[in-house]
Scaffold this active site. Structure first.
Site, PDB file in Angstrom:
ATOM      1  N   THR A   1     -76.119  87.831  80.836  1.00 13.03           N
ATOM      2  CA  THR A   1     -76.921  87.013  81.398  1.00 13.03           C
ATOM      3  C   THR A   1     -78.045  86.864  81.776  1.00 13.03           C
ATOM      4  O   THR A   1     -79.014  86.168  81.919  1.00 13.03           O
ATOM      5  CB  THR A   1     -75.596  86.084  81.418  1.00 13.03           C
ATOM      6  OG1 THR A   1     -75.287  86.068  82.655  1.00 13.03           O
ATOM      7  CG2 THR A   1     -75.066  84.839  80.206  1.00 13.03           C
TER       8      THR A   1
ATOM      9  N   ASN B   1     -74.144 104.243  82.025  1.00 15.38           N
ATOM     10  CA  ASN B   1     -73.737 102.075  81.832  1.00 15.38           C
ATOM     11  C   ASN B   1     -72.951 101.783  82.896  1.00 15.38           C
ATOM     12  O   ASN B   1     -72.734 102.308  83.862  1.00 15.38           O
ATOM     13  CB  ASN B   1     -72.660 102.493  80.453  1.00 15.38           C
ATOM     14  CG  ASN B   1     -70.945 103.079  80.731  1.00 15.38           C
ATOM     15  OD1 ASN B   1     -70.740 102.473  81.674  1.00 15.38           O
ATOM     16  ND2 ASN B   1     -70.394 104.250  80.327  1.00 15.38           N
ATOM     17  N   ASP B   2     -72.881 100.364  82.883  1.00 15.64           N
ATOM     18  CA  ASP B   2     -72.545  99.473  83.545  1.00 15.64           C
ATOM     19  C   ASP B   2     -71.652  99.877  84.291  1.00 15.64           C
ATOM     20  O   ASP B   2     -71.902  99.768  85.921  1.00 15.64           O
ATOM     21  CB  ASP B   2     -72.645  98.015  82.884  1.00 15.64           C
ATOM     22  CG  ASP B   2     -71.930  97.566  81.805  1.00 15.64           C
ATOM     23  OD1 ASP B   2     -71.477  99.089  81.558  1.00 15.64           O
ATOM     24  OD2 ASP B   2     -72.133  97.105  81.173  1.00 15.64           O
TER      25      ASP B   2
ATOM     26  N   GLY C   1     -65.305  92.197  78.131  1.00 18.36           N
ATOM     27  CA  GLY C   1     -64.964  93.335  77.776  1.00 18.36           C
ATOM     28  C   GLY C   1     -63.905  94.061  78.641  1.00 18.36           C
ATOM     29  O   GLY C   1     -63.532  93.668  80.179  1.00 18.36           O
TER      30      GLY C   1
ATOM     31  N   CYS D   1     -63.854  98.291  68.516  1.00 19.96           N
ATOM     32  CA  CYS D   1     -64.082  99.177  67.796  1.00 19.96           C
ATOM     33  C   CYS D   1     -63.615 100.066  66.921  1.00 19.96           C
ATOM     34  O   CYS D   1     -64.090 100.471  66.216  1.00 19.96           O
ATOM     35  CB  CYS D   1     -63.796 100.393  69.173  1.00 19.96           C
ATOM     36  SG  CYS D   1     -62.276 101.173  68.912  1.00 19.96           S
TER      37      CYS D   1
ATOM     38  N   CYS E   1     -56.312  98.926  71.628  1.00 20.52           N
ATOM     39  CA  CYS E   1     -56.759  99.162  72.463  1.00 20.52           C
ATOM     40  C   CYS E   1     -56.568  98.620  74.225  1.00 20.52           C
ATOM     41  O   CYS E   1     -56.085  97.514  73.585  1.00 20.52           O
ATOM     42  CB  CYS E   1     -58.362  99.257  72.617  1.00 20.52           C
ATOM     43  SG  CYS E   1     -58.966 100.786  71.463  1.00 20.52           S
TER      44      CYS E   1
HETATM   45 ZN   LIG Z   1     -61.565  99.784  71.069  1.00 23.83          ZN
END
Ligand SMILES: [Zn+2]
Length: 324
Positions: free
Chosen positions: A13, A113-114, A142, A178, A183
């Site tokens: 955002t 990546n973050d 996530g 994914c 997961c």
């Molecule tokens: Zn996954």
């Protein structure tokens, strides 16, 4: 003045750009809306603008800046500087982020990546200072994470190491984004928690939560429900945190961390009781020798973690490229 770097944090955002000095202090910060629906080019332009405005706001010129670091949603290729795709950035397909920001700013650019950069930030400047081996777990829409082994961020052969959200905690569990089943992201993310609550209410369970759109359920609402002893919210949250603990136990057997850092919007808003559920669940399932002395702590840097971690990343990368 000419030893600062710029950190850019790209979120679903908003975009945050900040000038960060060698001590890890933010000299100036700038916010922009991501507006991902306008497509990658517009977002990349706004990221560059955020960087340039932050530099001007700090009373500096781009040439004074050593480098730019970026934390971006992934999966991404940190060396090529390409974002492969992202669930939060619709239409992104192999976007050349590094080249674009390098051209716009004229400075060297480094990215990751973050969640990796947030873990770097907590390790270098936050609650993980002085800890050589730790894991960071961040619960948002996530679940993401990062792993520090012997004071270095662990990326592994594929450069995709530390994708802790896809550690499987139930082989017969629900489908994950994914494509796999069970997961931890499919069992403990904010999205899953909110959906479970809405479904249960629809089926007649009593709760103080009346929101019918899981996407509109605010974290503060969940925290409030917990404070009011709402049985349904407590039950759903407890189950999710149990699963998170299962993931922590599995990861701990590989990494043997001294510290587990829990962060992200939803965890920051929740009670110590819920953090205790994660800890108990992990301790119950791990070899005592591995888990006995592990400290479970909340992340410390909040919404600054992204830009600070991006700045740490840039400084570390520069140090590597300068050393013989
Ligand atoms: Zn996954």
């Amino acid at each position: 003045v000419n030893d600062c770097v710029v950190g850019i944090d790209l979120g679903g955002t908003k975009i945050m750009g900040a000038v960060v000095d060698p001590q890890g202090h933010i000299r100036h910060r700038v916010f922009k809306l991501t507006a991902a629906q306008e497509g990658p080019k517009a977002v990349l332009d706004r990221m560059a603008e955020a960087a340039c405005e932050a530099v001007r706001g700090a009373g500096l010129k781009l040439n004074d800046i050593l480098a730019v670091g970026i934390g971006s949603p992934g999966p991404l290729d940190p060396d090529a500087g390409v974002v492969v795709f992202s669930p939060n950035l619709p239409g992104w397909d192999h976007v050349r982020m590094k080249d674009h920001i390098q051209e716009a700013t004229g400075r060297p650019v480094f990215m990751d990546n973050d969640c990796n950069v947030a873990t770097l930030a907590e390790h270098a400047l936050g609650v993980g200072r002085g800890i050589s081996d730790l894991i960071g777990l961040f619960l948002g829409t996530g679940i993401g994470g990062g792993v520090i082994i012997a004071n270095r961020l662990h990326r592994g052969f594929s450069k995709q190491g530390g994708e802790l959200g896809h550690v499987v905690v139930d082989v017969n569990g629900p489908k994950c984004g994914c494509g796999q089943r069970g997961c931890v992201e499919a069992l403990a993310s904010r999205q899953v928690i909110c959906r479970r609550i809405v479904e249960a209410v629809r089926q007649g369970r009593r709760s103080v939560v009346t929101e019918t759109d899981p996407k509109k359920m605010r974290t503060s609402l969940l925290a409030q429900a917990l404070a009011q002893n709402d049985d349904l919210v407590r039950e759903v949250m407890t189950e999710a945190m149990e699963y998170l603990g299962v993931a922590v136990a599995s990861i701990a057997h590989v990494v043997s961390p001294e510290m587990v850092i829990l962060g992200g919007g939803i965890l920051e808003a929740l009670t110590d009781e819920m953090l205790g559920v994660v800890e108990d669940s992990a301790r119950k399932r791990a070899l005592p020798l591995v888990m006995d002395h592990v400290k479970f702590v909340r992340s410390q840097l909040g919404e600054d973690a992204g830009v600070l971690g991006a700045a740490v990343l840039a400084r570390q990368a520069l140090a590597c490229s300068l050393s013989p």
